[in-house]
Write an enzyme that holds these catalytic residues in place. Structure first.
Site, PDB file in Angstrom:
ATOM      1  N   TRP A  15      48.311  46.214  37.278  1.00  0.00           N
ATOM      2  CA  TRP A  15      49.091  45.302  36.447  1.00  0.00           C
ATOM      3  C   TRP A  15      50.472  45.871  36.135  1.00  0.00           C
ATOM      4  O   TRP A  15      51.478  45.153  36.206  1.00  0.00           O
ATOM      5  CB  TRP A  15      48.324  44.988  35.180  1.00  0.00           C
ATOM      6  CG  TRP A  15      48.908  43.932  34.292  1.00  0.00           C
ATOM      7  CD1 TRP A  15      49.063  44.004  32.943  1.00  0.00           C
ATOM      8  CD2 TRP A  15      49.379  42.629  34.672  1.00  0.00           C
ATOM      9  NE1 TRP A  15      49.611  42.837  32.458  1.00  0.00           N
ATOM     10  CE2 TRP A  15      49.819  41.972  33.501  1.00  0.00           C
ATOM     11  CE3 TRP A  15      49.496  41.961  35.897  1.00  0.00           C
ATOM     12  CZ2 TRP A  15      50.353  40.692  33.506  1.00  0.00           C
ATOM     13  CZ3 TRP A  15      50.033  40.682  35.909  1.00  0.00           C
ATOM     14  CH2 TRP A  15      50.451  40.060  34.727  1.00  0.00           C
ATOM     15  N   LYS A 190      39.467  34.733  25.664  1.00  0.00           N
ATOM     16  CA  LYS A 190      39.117  34.218  26.999  1.00  0.00           C
ATOM     17  C   LYS A 190      38.406  35.268  27.839  1.00  0.00           C
ATOM     18  O   LYS A 190      37.578  34.938  28.690  1.00  0.00           O
ATOM     19  CB  LYS A 190      40.362  33.672  27.706  1.00  0.00           C
ATOM     20  CG  LYS A 190      41.430  34.702  28.060  1.00  0.00           C
ATOM     21  CD  LYS A 190      41.258  35.297  29.433  1.00  0.00           C
ATOM     22  CE  LYS A 190      42.217  36.437  29.680  1.00  0.00           C
ATOM     23  NZ  LYS A 190      42.021  37.058  31.008  1.00  0.00           N
ATOM     24  N   ARG A 254      37.947  40.297  36.482  1.00  0.00           N
ATOM     25  CA  ARG A 254      36.936  41.332  36.291  1.00  0.00           C
ATOM     26  C   ARG A 254      35.882  40.894  35.287  1.00  0.00           C
ATOM     27  O   ARG A 254      34.708  41.258  35.407  1.00  0.00           O
ATOM     28  CB  ARG A 254      37.610  42.623  35.834  1.00  0.00           C
ATOM     29  CG  ARG A 254      38.551  43.211  36.873  1.00  0.00           C
ATOM     30  CD  ARG A 254      39.305  44.414  36.344  1.00  0.00           C
ATOM     31  NE  ARG A 254      40.160  45.001  37.369  1.00  0.00           N
ATOM     32  CZ  ARG A 254      40.898  46.078  37.189  1.00  0.00           C
ATOM     33  NH1 ARG A 254      40.898  46.689  36.017  1.00  0.00           N
ATOM     34  NH2 ARG A 254      41.647  46.560  38.165  1.00  0.00           N
ATOM     35  N   ASN A 255      36.289  40.120  34.300  1.00  0.00           N
ATOM     36  CA  ASN A 255      35.337  39.645  33.303  1.00  0.00           C
ATOM     37  C   ASN A 255      34.381  38.622  33.910  1.00  0.00           C
ATOM     38  O   ASN A 255      33.171  38.672  33.678  1.00  0.00           O
ATOM     39  CB  ASN A 255      36.094  39.032  32.123  1.00  0.00           C
ATOM     40  CG  ASN A 255      36.986  40.049  31.437  1.00  0.00           C
ATOM     41  OD1 ASN A 255      36.526  40.928  30.738  1.00  0.00           O
ATOM     42  ND2 ASN A 255      38.292  39.945  31.664  1.00  0.00           N
TER      43      ASN A 255
END
Length: 326
Positions: A15, A190, A254-255
């Site tokens: 990122w 989220k 990833r979540n």
């Protein structure tokens, strides 16, 4: 307001590297800070970051291990995991001039303190101006220059606008707001809700269930946001609903991937950080403190803590009393 031309990104993960590219494409002088000296040297020499394979680093970006050098910038972007943000900002603080905007880009809530990332910045570097960048964006897409829209918030609207113009381009379009809390709640919530959506997919409960889960999860996000003083338009915008839709539907998340693995009865993917797993307990503490019920987020936290099986959590959600939508 002074010219915002020099940008330093703290954190040379996927990122951080992607955001360094964003600033370079916007025509800024960019420094990318890596905590590990060997990593900094390797990325500088090869112009390649193994976290973003096949995407060369812009030649104009300076990669450094020198924190003091990184601090000599007009804009600082913190691109480390949420739970590491305080340490990173505190280490950088002595090198930052008063009034320097420091943009958080992690989506989470700090353990133990229930602080959002701009609050962490405010405490760890009180002489700076906290801001937050959030929205539906994957590092790989951003690094490749694919069209992306996000939200950038600062308390002062003039500062938010200046940051948007400093970092924005045709491919990376930030929209400004002064609603820090709304942006941060959307990003934090989220991630937790995406784990639940992934579990639905992993359990093969169907597309209808996935849509229902995402929608009811959004209701939880909105209830918490409004209770914390967020604006409804922020929660239904890019950093809220937009990010939720992306994260609850793409294996790049990833979540979401963690949820899929859990739903299949598999162990969590190795080497991949899921911010939602760390945020879930803090999110529920925040909800309880504000008298907000979040059954989906509560189920995720209970599953991750081993207090509830996935099947039991599903049964609990499906047997809740019928009620009016809202």
């Amino acid at each position: 307001m002074k010219t915002l031309n020099r940008v330093s990104v703290i954190g040379a993960g996927a990122w951080g590297t992607a955001l360094a590219g964003v600033a370079a494409r916007a025509g800024r002088e960019v420094t990318l800070y890596a905590r590990d000296a060997a990593t900094a040297a390797a990325i500088s020499a090869t112009r390649d970051n193994p976290r973003l394979p096949g995407i060369p680093l812009d030649r104009s970006i300076v990669v450094t291990h020198d924190l003091a050098a990184a601090g000599r910038a007009d804009i600082i972007v913190i691109a480390v995991p949420a739970q590491n943000s305080r340490t990173a900002v505190a280490a950088l603080a002595p090198h930052l001039a008063a009034g320097t905007p420091v943009i958080a880009s992690a989506k989470g809530i700090e353990h133990g303190t229930r602080r959002f990332m701009t609050e962490v910045i405010e405490e760890a570097a009180p002489q700076t101006v906290p801001a937050i960048l959030s929205g539906p964006s994957f590092a790989d897409d951003v690094a490749r220059g694919l069209p992306t829209a996000v939200t950038l918030a600062a308390k002062d609207e003039a500062m938010a606008v200046a940051l948007v113009h400093a970092l924005g381009s045709a491919a990376f379009r930030p929209y400004h707001t002064t609603d820090l809390r709304g942006v941060e709640i959307g990003g934090a919530a989220k991630n937790v809700l995406a784990i639940a959506a992934g579990i639905v997919v992993g359990k093969q409960l169907g597309a209808s269930a996935q849509a229902a889960l995402t929608t009811r999860g959004f209701s939880e996000l909105v209830r918490l946001g409004l209770a914390c003083g967020a604006r409804s338009e922020t929660l239904s915008g890019l950093s809220g609903l937009g990010d939720l839709i992306l994260t609850c539907s793409s294996p790049q998340s990833r979540n979401f991937s963690l949820g899929i693995a859990l739903g299949r009865g598999e162990s969590a993917p190795r080497g991949k950080l899921s911010e939602g797993a760390f945020t879930a307990p803090a999110l529920l503490e925040l909800a309880a403190a504000n008298g907000v019920e979040m059954p989906v987020a509560n189920a995720v936290a209970a599953i991750l803590a081993g207090r509830l099986t996935i099947d039991a959590a599903i049964d609990n959600l499906l047997t809740r009393p019928f009620r009016a939508e809202g």
